[in-house]
Design a protein around this motif. Structure first.
Motif, short mmCIF file in Angstrom:
data_model
loop_
_atom_site.label_atom_id
_atom_site.label_comp_id
_atom_site.label_asym_id
_atom_site.label_seq_id
_atom_site.Cartn_x
_atom_site.Cartn_y
_atom_site.Cartn_z
N ILE A 1 -2.56 42.25 -19.08
CA ILE A 1 -2.09 42.19 -20.57
C ILE A 1 -1.32 40.78 -20.72
CG2 ILE A 1 -1.20 43.10 -22.65
CD1 ILE A 1 -1.97 46.30 -21.69
N VAL A 2 -0.23 41.00 -19.74
CA VAL A 2 0.32 39.80 -20.54
C VAL A 2 -0.25 38.21 -19.57
CG1 VAL A 2 2.77 38.63 -19.25
CG2 VAL A 2 2.80 40.66 -19.44
N ALA A 3 -0.62 38.15 -18.49
CA ALA A 3 -1.61 37.29 -18.06
C ALA A 3 -2.45 37.04 -18.98
CB ALA A 3 -1.81 37.20 -16.68
N ALA A 4 -3.49 37.88 -19.68
CA ALA A 4 -4.92 36.99 -20.71
C ALA A 4 -4.72 37.24 -22.11
CB ALA A 4 -5.46 38.95 -20.94
N VAL A 5 -2.86 37.41 -22.53
CA VAL A 5 -2.63 37.09 -23.81
C VAL A 5 -1.97 35.05 -23.57
CG1 VAL A 5 -1.18 37.04 -25.01
CG2 VAL A 5 -1.59 38.92 -24.31
N ILE A 6 -1.74 35.14 -22.14
CA ILE A 6 -1.43 33.47 -21.71
C ILE A 6 -2.95 33.25 -21.74
CG2 ILE A 6 -0.27 32.43 -19.92
CD1 ILE A 6 1.78 34.82 -19.58
N ILE A 7 -3.40 33.47 -20.56
CA ILE A 7 -4.73 31.96 -20.21
C ILE A 7 -5.81 32.26 -20.99
CG2 ILE A 7 -6.56 34.35 -19.60
CD1 ILE A 7 -5.68 30.58 -17.56
N GLY A 8 -6.30 33.16 -22.28
CA GLY A 8 -7.24 33.28 -23.04
C GLY A 8 -6.88 32.44 -23.84
N PRO A 9 -5.69 31.95 -24.84
CA PRO A 9 -5.72 31.11 -25.89
C PRO A 9 -5.82 29.78 -25.19
CG PRO A 9 -4.05 32.72 -26.56
CD PRO A 9 -4.73 32.88 -24.75
N LEU A 10 -4.91 29.73 -24.43
CA LEU A 10 -5.01 27.85 -22.80
C LEU A 10 -5.94 27.48 -22.56
CD1 LEU A 10 -1.54 28.45 -20.96
CD2 LEU A 10 -1.96 27.07 -22.85
N LEU A 11 -7.50 28.61 -22.50
CA LEU A 11 -9.08 27.72 -22.02
C LEU A 11 -9.11 26.83 -23.51
CD1 LEU A 11 -9.75 30.67 -20.27
CD2 LEU A 11 -9.36 28.74 -19.20
N ASP A 12 -8.16 27.70 -24.66
CA ASP A 12 -9.42 27.48 -25.72
C ASP A 12 -8.68 26.24 -26.64
OD1 ASP A 12 -11.08 29.61 -26.46
OD2 ASP A 12 -10.60 30.65 -27.06
N VAL A 13 -7.86 25.01 -25.61
CA VAL A 13 -6.46 24.39 -26.74
C VAL A 13 -7.33 23.33 -27.16
CG1 VAL A 13 -4.87 22.92 -26.30
CG2 VAL A 13 -4.37 24.93 -25.12
N GLU A 14 -7.55 23.36 -28.49
CA GLU A 14 -8.87 22.15 -28.64
C GLU A 14 -7.94 20.63 -28.32
OE1 GLU A 14 -11.93 23.08 -32.17
OE2 GLU A 14 -9.44 24.25 -32.93
N ARG A 15 -7.11 20.49 -28.20
CA ARG A 15 -6.46 18.99 -27.67
C ARG A 15 -6.93 18.32 -26.91
NH1 ARG A 15 -1.90 21.82 -29.49
NH2 ARG A 15 -1.40 21.75 -27.64
N VAL A 16 -7.61 19.29 -25.41
CA VAL A 16 -8.62 18.58 -25.07
C VAL A 16 -9.74 19.32 -24.43
CG1 VAL A 16 -7.90 19.01 -22.46
CG2 VAL A 16 -6.10 19.52 -23.34
N ARG A 17 -10.27 18.34 -23.71
CA ARG A 17 -12.16 18.37 -23.86
C ARG A 17 -12.08 19.90 -23.14
NH1 ARG A 17 -14.80 14.32 -21.75
NH2 ARG A 17 -12.47 13.05 -20.89
N ARG A 18 -13.62 20.60 -23.27
CA ARG A 18 -13.87 21.37 -22.30
C ARG A 18 -14.08 21.12 -20.82
NH1 ARG A 18 -18.09 26.03 -24.57
NH2 ARG A 18 -19.40 24.22 -23.81
N SER A 19 -14.84 20.18 -20.95
CA SER A 19 -14.83 19.84 -19.46
C SER A 19 -13.86 19.32 -18.39
CB SER A 19 -15.43 18.73 -19.79
OG SER A 19 -14.97 17.14 -19.98
N VAL A 20 -12.40 19.18 -19.39
CA VAL A 20 -11.60 18.85 -18.92
C VAL A 20 -9.94 20.08 -18.01
CG1 VAL A 20 -9.34 17.38 -18.88
CG2 VAL A 20 -10.98 16.78 -19.37
#
Length: 495
Positions: free
Chosen positions: A301-320
């Motif tokens: 649960i802890v890891a999912a709550v951290i990794i999910g939003p990080l994968l969606d950070v829009e300041r960085v292009r998805r390919s990066v």
């Protein structure tokens, strides 16, 4: 970093939706809730189905040996389970596209009930045939359930929300495993030996799993889902068995580089056998196994709550983001599994076998030195969620079509289960624990390196809707909100 061209995270308001109770928003005080046939509500319901079915199964499996001191029966059941899961899972996306999300999930939940029923029956009567059948039947059911779940989690959200949707799902799903681990912990709180769990534990799991199968019947099928921007999920309007099997083949033929992800799929459940049997099931007593299981699933649960939003950070292009995610996963593999080597070299399978060393008593949480393996097991749980989250996100980044992503989810679960079947078989044949550990470390690192060409060169910042529609009988008018088609055509003409 250059900003991603993906859509804004702000959800549109007052977008026209179809009439009917499924599409009416509700208000609770000052809070406005989503409509019933929205991605958010449907994902939440699927998460609770998985909370009650595979979540409870994970809690039971996390005890090692399905809650039994002798792991032989559970190993044999899991070999049957993952063997059928591998076959059905590979074609499960095709079946889900034909049957629909609701029926696939509900049928899937039934298999979990039967599996637990067979375990409690085996406590009172020798019924190996029934146990093996229950394992094989669960493989069929789980293949459909997880393909349907993967389709929802990857195709329902917009491109900029796929990491968050994984986080919401994985957190709720693993709350089920956490609560499931507390059941045997509470019932065996005073058991300081390595004994079987009680009948009450199995009965609690059976009741909760059946509730999950019933809840799945209340879901909507994918063709009724409307996103906040008014768009719909891309599907086949009138799928037949022929069109779906053709679509399965086309997924591979049109994008053959997808096979470079298959080693990651294969490896993604390989480590469960080692962690649950070689570590938790072998080295600790009953109540401590339950505590370790709780910590393992809580870490997810802890890891999912951290990794999910990080994968969606829009300041960085998805390919990066994709490159950063895969690199980070490789580094975590080396660090966490490197720590695992320091633990595993302390003992062998023979050292903890009560038939060879009857004087060995499983470690209790009061034993000096318990804190080290406790944290190792916690980080193993975090690693599992990070691995699964990144793999799901990578698949979701390859397209938005529900049809295509159902097939990818089927490939994922099929190969994942084939790998698990092989590993359970090796454990049943008493493969040395250090060999099990080494196979995990080698497969995980190797599969990440093989996936580099796909992740580094094939993931785009956004997938054009025309590309998603290829191979279906849907049109732009079918999936875009009213008025959006004409606006898009005008925009294309200006370009």
């Amino acid at each position: 970093m250059e900003k991603s061209p993906e859509h804004s995270t702000a959800e549109p308001v007052d977008v026209p939706r179809p009439t009917g109770w499924m599409y009416k928003s509700r208000s609770i005080g000052k809070w406005s809730t989503s409509w019933y046939a929205s991605p958010r509500i449907q994902l939440g319901m699927v998460a609770f189905v998985c909370f009650l079915c595979p979540g409870m199964f994970n809690a039971l499996s996390g005890l090692g040996g399905g809650g039994k001191a002798d792991h032989t029966l559970a190993d044999q059941m899991n070999i049957a389970l993952y063997s059928t899961f591998a076959v059905v899972g590979f074609f499960a996306g095709t079946i889900v596209n034909r049957l629909g999300i609701r029926l696939s999930l509900s049928f899937g939940g039934i298999g979990y009930c039967l599996y637990s029923i067979s375990l409690i029956v085996s406590e009172h009567k020798y019924v190996p045939g029934f146990n093996i059948f229950a394992g094989a039947f669960l493989g069929v059911c789980a293949g459909l359930l997880w393909a349907a779940q993967g389709t929802i989690m990857m195709s329902y959200p917009a491109e900029h929300q796929k990491g968050r949707y994984f986080a919401w799902f994985w957190a709720i799903f693993n709350v089920g495993a956490c609560i499931g681990s507390l059941i045997p912990l509470g019932q065996n709180i005073n058991v300081k030996t390595n004994a079987n769990v009680t009948d009450g534990t199995y009965i609690a799991f059976i009741v909760l799993m059946f509730a999950g199968a019933c809840l799945a019947l209340l879901l909507c099928d994918a063709n009724k889902i409307v996103r906040p921007d008014g768009s719909r999920v891309i599907l086949m309007k009138q799928p037949s068995w022929k069109t779906e099997f053709v679509g399965l083949w086309e997924t591979i033929r049109s994008e053959p580089w997808i096979v470079l992800l298959f080693p990651m799929f294969w490896s993604s459940n390989w480590f469960y056998t080692y962690q649950q049997n070689a570590i938790n099931g072998s080295y600790f007593n009953t109540r401590t196994k339950s505590l370790n299981g709780f910590l393992y699933w809580f870490a997810q649960i802890v890891a999912a709550v951290i990794i999910g939003p990080l994968l969606d950070v829009e300041r960085v292009r998805r390919s990066v983001r994709a490159k950063i995610a895969l690199t980070t996963l490789f580094l975590l593999t080396v660090i966490i599994w490197g720590g695992g080597y320091a633990w595993q070299k302390k003992y062998t399978r023979a050292d903890v076998d009560p038939k060879i060393h009857p004087e060995f008593k499983g470690w209790d949480w009061t034993t000096d030195g318990y804190v080290g393996p406790m944290f190792l097991y916690f980080f193993y749980g975090m690693y599992d969620a990070i691995w699964q989250g990144i793999v799901y996100w990578i698949m979701g980044a390859l397209g938005n079509s529900g049809r295509k992503l159902a097939n990818l989810a089927g490939f994922y679960k099929g190969l994942q289960s084939a790998g698990a079947a092989v590993m359970w078989s090796l454990d049943n044949n008493k493969l040395p624990f250090m060999n099990e550990y080494a196979s995990n470390f080698g497969l995980l690192c190797g599969s990440i390196l093989i996936a580099v060409p796909v992740v580094f060169f094939k993931i785009k910042d956004s997938v054009p809707i025309e590309e998603d529609l290829a191979g279906t009988d849907e049109t732009l008018e079918d999936v875009l909100p009213p008025g959006a088609v004409e606006s898009k055509r005008i925009g294309d003409e200006k370009i």
